[in-house]
Design an enzyme around this catalytic site. Structure first.
Site, PDB file in Angstrom:
ATOM      1  N   ARG A 267       7.112  -5.417   3.261  1.00 19.24           N
ATOM      2  CA  ARG A 267       8.254  -4.769   3.627  1.00 19.24           C
ATOM      3  C   ARG A 267       7.847  -3.204   3.414  1.00 19.24           C
ATOM      4  NH1 ARG A 267      13.827  -6.248   1.117  1.00 19.24           N
ATOM      5  NH2 ARG A 267      12.675  -6.016  -0.722  1.00 19.24           N
ATOM      6  N   ASP A 268       6.769  -2.858   3.014  1.00 18.72           N
ATOM      7  CA  ASP A 268       6.579  -1.323   2.885  1.00 18.72           C
ATOM      8  C   ASP A 268       4.957  -0.923   3.266  1.00 18.72           C
ATOM      9  OD1 ASP A 268       7.123   1.326   2.522  1.00 18.72           O
ATOM     10  OD2 ASP A 268       6.811   1.125   0.194  1.00 18.72           O
ATOM     11  N   VAL A 269       4.763  -1.623   4.322  1.00 17.43           N
ATOM     12  CA  VAL A 269       3.364  -1.256   4.745  1.00 17.43           C
ATOM     13  C   VAL A 269       3.442   0.077   5.537  1.00 17.43           C
ATOM     14  CG1 VAL A 269       1.411  -2.125   6.324  1.00 17.43           C
ATOM     15  CG2 VAL A 269       2.834  -3.809   5.303  1.00 17.43           C
TER      16      VAL A 269
END
Length: 198
Positions: A61-63
């Site tokens: 969710r935070d690539v």
């Protein structure tokens, strides 16, 4: 005593490599190799199972380039699973808006349920920026509206010299409808490997 042991990594965040302006930019093949290794690492996380063999359905969710580390030894590490979501997590807080909007999948920005394809979208944005040599969003853009309405610029429109197969891989990864994206990170990595091997 309770303690946490963490791997010590010597290297640099991919964002510093990807946005280096004072020297000649790195060849595209370097960026593609980093993206492929990022996808392989994500696939490993996506495939994690618990002790009973049940899929954990982990989604990072935070690539982003800030969360990919290039080690001096030549390795690529996906960092900061701090807001990762597992299906079996005890607490689910869909109201939380976490992650970087510039690399976020539309469904995540809309606070819908996400799966591994949200991470694939994020890597697609990284690929878009590697191919076009510029940020996906420009100063003054309404990022949220462009993202949630599916009005993102096509690679070919920004960088007409982009090889069509790479543009197709990128835009499939960034498809607004997640059903049109790659089903797994490995599938996208294989497509990039095939292009590099030609």
């Amino acid at each position: 005593l309770h303690f946490i042991a963490m791997e010590f990594l010597e290297g640099v965040a991919h964002v510093r490599f990807a946005r280096k302006k004072e020297q000649l930019p790195a060849p595209l093949t370097y960026h593609l190799r980093i993206i492929i290794d990022t996808l392989r690492g994500l696939h490993y996380a996506h495939e994690l199972r618990d002790f009973d063999g049940r899929p954990l359905n982990v989604v990072h969710r935070d690539v982003s380039p800030q969360n990919v580390m290039l080690t001096w030894a030549g390795g690529v590490k996906v960092l900061d699973f701090g807001i990762a979501k597992a299906e079996l997590s005890i607490e689910a807080r869909p109201e939380d808006f976490k992650g970087k909007l510039e690399y976020m999948a539309p469904e995540q920005a809309l606070r819908l349920d996400v799966d591994r394809r949200a991470d694939i979208f994020s890597v697609g944005v990284m690929l878009h920026e590697a191919l076009t040599r510029r940020r996906l969003f420009r100063k003054g853009d309404d990022k949220y509206e462009m993202l949630t309405q599916g009005r993102l610029p096509h690679v070919i429109d920004v960088a007409p010299s982009t090889p069509r197969p790479l543009a197709d891989i990128c835009m499939r990864a960034m498809a607004h409808d997640r059903e049109q994206r790659y089903a797994t990170a490995d599938e996208m990595a294989d497509a990039l490997e095939d292009w590099l091997g030609k």
